[in-house]
Motif scaffolding. Structure first.
Motif, short mmCIF file in Angstrom:
data_model
loop_
_atom_site.label_atom_id
_atom_site.label_comp_id
_atom_site.label_asym_id
_atom_site.label_seq_id
_atom_site.Cartn_x
_atom_site.Cartn_y
_atom_site.Cartn_z
N ILE A 198 15.96 12.24 -11.30
CA ILE A 198 15.27 13.15 -10.39
C ILE A 198 14.75 12.38 -9.18
N GLY A 199 15.16 12.80 -7.99
CA GLY A 199 14.79 12.10 -6.77
C GLY A 199 15.74 11.00 -6.39
N GLN A 200 16.84 10.84 -7.15
CA GLN A 200 17.82 9.79 -6.88
C GLN A 200 19.09 10.40 -6.26
N CYS A 201 19.94 9.55 -5.74
CA CYS A 201 21.22 10.03 -5.21
C CYS A 201 22.29 8.96 -5.37
N SER A 202 23.54 9.40 -5.29
CA SER A 202 24.67 8.51 -5.42
C SER A 202 25.58 8.68 -4.21
N ALA A 203 26.85 8.38 -4.37
CA ALA A 203 27.74 8.28 -3.22
C ALA A 203 28.28 9.61 -2.70
N PHE A 204 28.50 10.59 -3.60
CA PHE A 204 29.19 11.81 -3.21
C PHE A 204 28.38 13.04 -3.62
#
Length: 239
Positions: A198-204
């Motif tokens: 939660i609150g994180q993100c990745s490449a796509f």
């Protein structure tokens, strides 16, 4: 950041005696230069954001939280529904808690096929398609074509993270594209994400927060993010 794995905007602003807005602008510049990836309230190193873990690696992480999330997800299933279970380790855990009544399970995951293939109450549909060994799942045009034949009542899936501004993300572009197609075929879109995502993100990125029907997470998730997700109409459950 390389030691902690992430930094928080407020902490850096306090350390440097500047405003949060100044740090956010600096993070935007650094993201454009490839030095970091912005998240809600902070930033993470690009290697962490881009690295795709194998299914085996993912199954070893946060197992207790994933099981609790899976139990809560399974309780939402109704008799004679058609559900989709993706190839994520959290969604795979749902197979342990499937209700004892007739349902149809559509999946692109080899491990889901293995887990429910012998269950008498389950009509099992494998999408087929291009097999991806790292995730032990099927993707591509053939898998997407199979989806068009079914009205999916509930979609259970996970990803690498949920960011308020940019939505749900994956580390694998082909997995992201496939999940985007499933969302288009599903009535109820249920995102399964333990607190660390939660609150994180990745490449796509492949889904806006507003496209989710339900978020099932674990205890300890950022309450500010959860409240903001609720405000766009998502049913938030903490398992």
């Amino acid at each position: 950041m390389s030691e902690q794995g992430s930094v928080r905007t407020k902490e850096i602003a306090s350390l440097l005696s500047v405003t949060d807005e100044t740090i956010r602008k600096d993070f935007e510049v650094l993201e454009n230069q490839g030095f970091l990836v912005r998240t809600h309230g902070g930033a993470i190193p690009p290697k962490r954001a881009l690295r795709e873990l194998s299914l085996t690696e993912r199954q070893l992480m946060n197992r207790e939280a994933k099981n609790e999330i899976a139990k809560a997800a399974a309780q939402r299933i109704q008799p004679k529904e058609t559900i989709f279970i993706d190839a994520s380790s959290t969604a795979l855990s749902i197979t342990q808690y499937l209700p004892d009544f007739p349902i149809t399970v559509v999946t692109n995951a080899h491990d889901v096929v293995s887990a429910v293939g012998g269950m008498e109450q389950v009509d099992l549909v494998s999408t087929g398609g291009l097999y991806e060994a790292r995730s032990r799942s099927f993707i591509g045009a053939a898998a997407e074509k199979t989806l068009l034949r079914y009205n999916i009542h509930r979609m259970f899936f996970s990803g690498n993270g949920l960011d308020l501004q940019r939505g749900v993300s994956e580390g694998n572009s082909r997995q992201a594209a496939f999940k985007e197609h499933v969302i288009e075929c599903a009535e109820d879109v249920c995102f399964l994400a333990d607190a660390t995502k939660i609150g994180q993100c990745s490449a796509f990125f492949f889904a806006d927060c507003s496209q989710l029907s339900t978020l099932i997470t674990s205890k300890g998730a950022d309450p500010l993010v959860l409240e903001a997700v609720k405000n766009v109409g998502v049913d938030v459950i903490s398992a």
